[in-house]
Write an enzyme that holds these catalytic residues in place. Structure first.
Site, PDB file in Angstrom:
ATOM      1  N   HIS A   8      14.754  14.065  60.431  1.00 40.41           N
ATOM      2  CA  HIS A   8      14.834  14.726  61.738  1.00 40.41           C
ATOM      3  C   HIS A   8      16.278  15.097  62.074  1.00 40.41           C
ATOM      4  CE1 HIS A   8      14.026  15.645  65.950  1.00 40.41           C
ATOM      5  NE2 HIS A   8      14.941  14.755  66.310  1.00 40.41           N
ATOM      6  N   GLU A  62       8.031  14.824  71.016  1.00 34.24           N
ATOM      7  CA  GLU A  62       8.676  14.065  69.943  1.00 34.24           C
ATOM      8  C   GLU A  62       7.802  12.850  69.644  1.00 34.24           C
ATOM      9  OE1 GLU A  62      12.783  13.219  70.987  1.00 34.24           O
ATOM     10  OE2 GLU A  62      13.411  15.173  70.191  1.00 34.24           O
ATOM     11  N   ARG A 100      23.785  23.490  63.782  1.00 37.42           N
ATOM     12  CA  ARG A 100      25.109  23.692  63.179  1.00 37.42           C
ATOM     13  C   ARG A 100      24.921  24.279  61.782  1.00 37.42           C
ATOM     14  NH1 ARG A 100      24.843  18.694  65.028  1.00 37.42           N
ATOM     15  NH2 ARG A 100      24.755  17.867  62.909  1.00 37.42           N
ATOM     16  N   LYS A 150      15.457  15.430  78.889  1.00 40.22           N
ATOM     17  CA  LYS A 150      14.645  14.331  78.369  1.00 40.22           C
ATOM     18  C   LYS A 150      14.077  13.434  79.472  1.00 40.22           C
ATOM     19  CE  LYS A 150      15.716  14.543  73.837  1.00 40.22           C
ATOM     20  NZ  LYS A 150      14.743  14.449  72.735  1.00 40.22           N
ATOM     21  N   ASP A 155       8.373  11.408  73.446  1.00 43.30           N
ATOM     22  CA  ASP A 155       9.588  11.730  74.205  1.00 43.30           C
ATOM     23  C   ASP A 155       9.617  13.242  74.469  1.00 43.30           C
ATOM     24  OD1 ASP A 155      12.143  11.671  75.297  1.00 43.30           O
ATOM     25  OD2 ASP A 155      13.132  11.734  73.341  1.00 43.30           O
TER      26      ASP A 155
HETATM   27 MN    MN Z   1      13.580  11.306  71.279  1.00 46.07          MN
END
Ligand code: MN
Length: 396
Positions: A113, A185, A122, A239, A219
């Site tokens: 991940h 998630e 990036r 989040k 999440d």
């Molecule tokens: Mn998470």
């Protein structure tokens, strides 16, 4: 009195015995275990008032030796006749958040991940992992009040985000509105039973005595909010609006047969993170999006173990309390079909998934996500971690 039966092949047999909090007919919530398709009231089963509480926290605080003794006592009691009043049909009860969440931390323990997100964010970097990643389990402190039990609707968050044009260059001019890149998630969460005093780190070897059990953890993540806000201090509003946990906490001893070595850690970790025993968990997670399985993330592939995460989060002397929760970070394996978030599964929308014939990237209003998981059980069969379910409602 009656003898409760467990259907053959049940994921909730005597080798599981998870803990949850239930209520029935509007009565006060109480602690229970799940046994087959039954929810069993533990205060009535064991004659122990610590389970008449509306959360697991009083029991968590009693510590490891009590957890071991109670697990054995539940097994014994279920082999005998059980008071009718202690037994409920699983479909007839309401399940609640099983523990009061004290503090909450989210880690980032999957190399696959972390590397995928490095490549996405990036693309010009030589190494998709940051230089710290293999030396410490990276994480951030989150918001415990926004953790909800499976079945709770998730209202689409609003916040600051860059419009697509702003993200491509020029002067960034943010706008405020509903998230347009709402993600899931798939993670496991680890429940701390007994805490630790300020100034007293928990060594890896002692993690076993502090960790009570495991839950499924979604999440929910607003990628557009996260991308704009996270520099330089990390995730915040992208989040903190909601995370969903499964209603049953599977106690750690139930996962003894799922213990595996973590992947080889190279370079070697510093001594305070060294593991004297295997601490990986062979838990097979499933991500279901509108009734279609879209991924099967393997927890066994996680680079950092829960014992290392707990040792690291207390390494500076930070105290912990009963009900502390830390989550693993998105579980992703090496294969595309093993990625635990839509940002990876669709490569940030560039490579949609086809769901019921329709190309899809991120979550839309009305979508439902269910996480499920199973693991090898000590009786040679498998056990279930239940499910973490949530439906997206429109922004308010
Ligand atoms: Mn998470």
């Amino acid at each position: 009195m009656t003898r409760p039966e467990v259907p053959s092949g049940s994921l909730f047999g005597a080798a599981n015995l998870p803990y949850g909090v239930y209520s029935v007919d509007g009565a006060a919530p109480r602690v229970a275990t799940r046994y087959g398709d039954h929810v069993v009231d533990l205060a009535l089963l064991l004659g122990d008032d610590v389970f008449a509480a509306p959360s697991l926290n009083p029991f968590l605080a009693q510590g490891h030796d009590r957890w071991v003794a109670v697990r054995a006592a539940i097994r014994d009691a279920l082999e005998d006749d059980v008071p009718e009043a202690a037994l409920h049909d699983h479909d007839a009860v309401t399940l609640h958040l099983p523990f009061e969440v004290a503090d909450y931390v989210d880690f980032y323990a999957s190399e696959h991940h972390a590397a995928n997100l490095g490549r996405l964010f990036r693309p010009d970097a030589a190494d998709p992992l940051q230089p710290n990643w293999k030396h410490l389990p990276v994480g951030y402190h989150g918001r415990s009040a926004s953790i909800v039990v499976s079945g709770t609707d998730i209202v689409r968050p609003q916040g600051q985000r860059l419009p697509a044009a702003g993200a491509r260059g020029g002067t960034p001019v943010p706008e405020f509105g509903p998230s347009q890149r709402l993600d899931l998630e798939a993670e496991l969460g680890f429940v701390v039973g007994t805490g630790s005093a300020a100034g007293e780190p928990i060594p890896v070897a002692d993690a076993e005595r502090h960790l009570f059990g495991v839950v499924l953890f979604n999440d929910w993540s607003a990628r557009d909010l996260q991308a704009w806000e996270y520099v330089p201090l990390g995730p915040m509003l992208g989040k903190s609006f909601a995370s969903t946990v499964s209603p049953w906490v599977v106690p750690l001893p139930a996962l003894d047969a799922a213990r595996v070595a973590t992947p080889v850690q190279d370079p070697p970790v510093l001594p305070y993170l060294a593991m004297p025993q295997p601490w990986g968990l062979d838990v097979e997670v499933e991500v279901v999006w509108n009734d279609e399985v879209v991924s099967r993330p393997p927890y066994a592939a996680m680079y950092w173990s829960p014992a290392q995460m707990l040792a690291h989060l207390t390494a500076n002397g930070a105290p912990t309390r009963p009900g502390d929760l830390f989550a693993s970070g998105t579980v992703s394996g090496p294969a595309r079909t093993e990625r635990g978030a839509l940002i990876e599964l669709t490569w940030d929308g560039a490579d949609p998934l086809v769901l019921d014939g329709v190309p899809r990237t991120y979550l839309e209003d009305g979508d439902e996500v269910v996480l499920r998981a199973t693991a090898p059980a000590t009786d040679g069969g498998r056990l279930g971690l239940g499910e973490a379910r949530g439906r997206i409602l429109p922004a308010r």
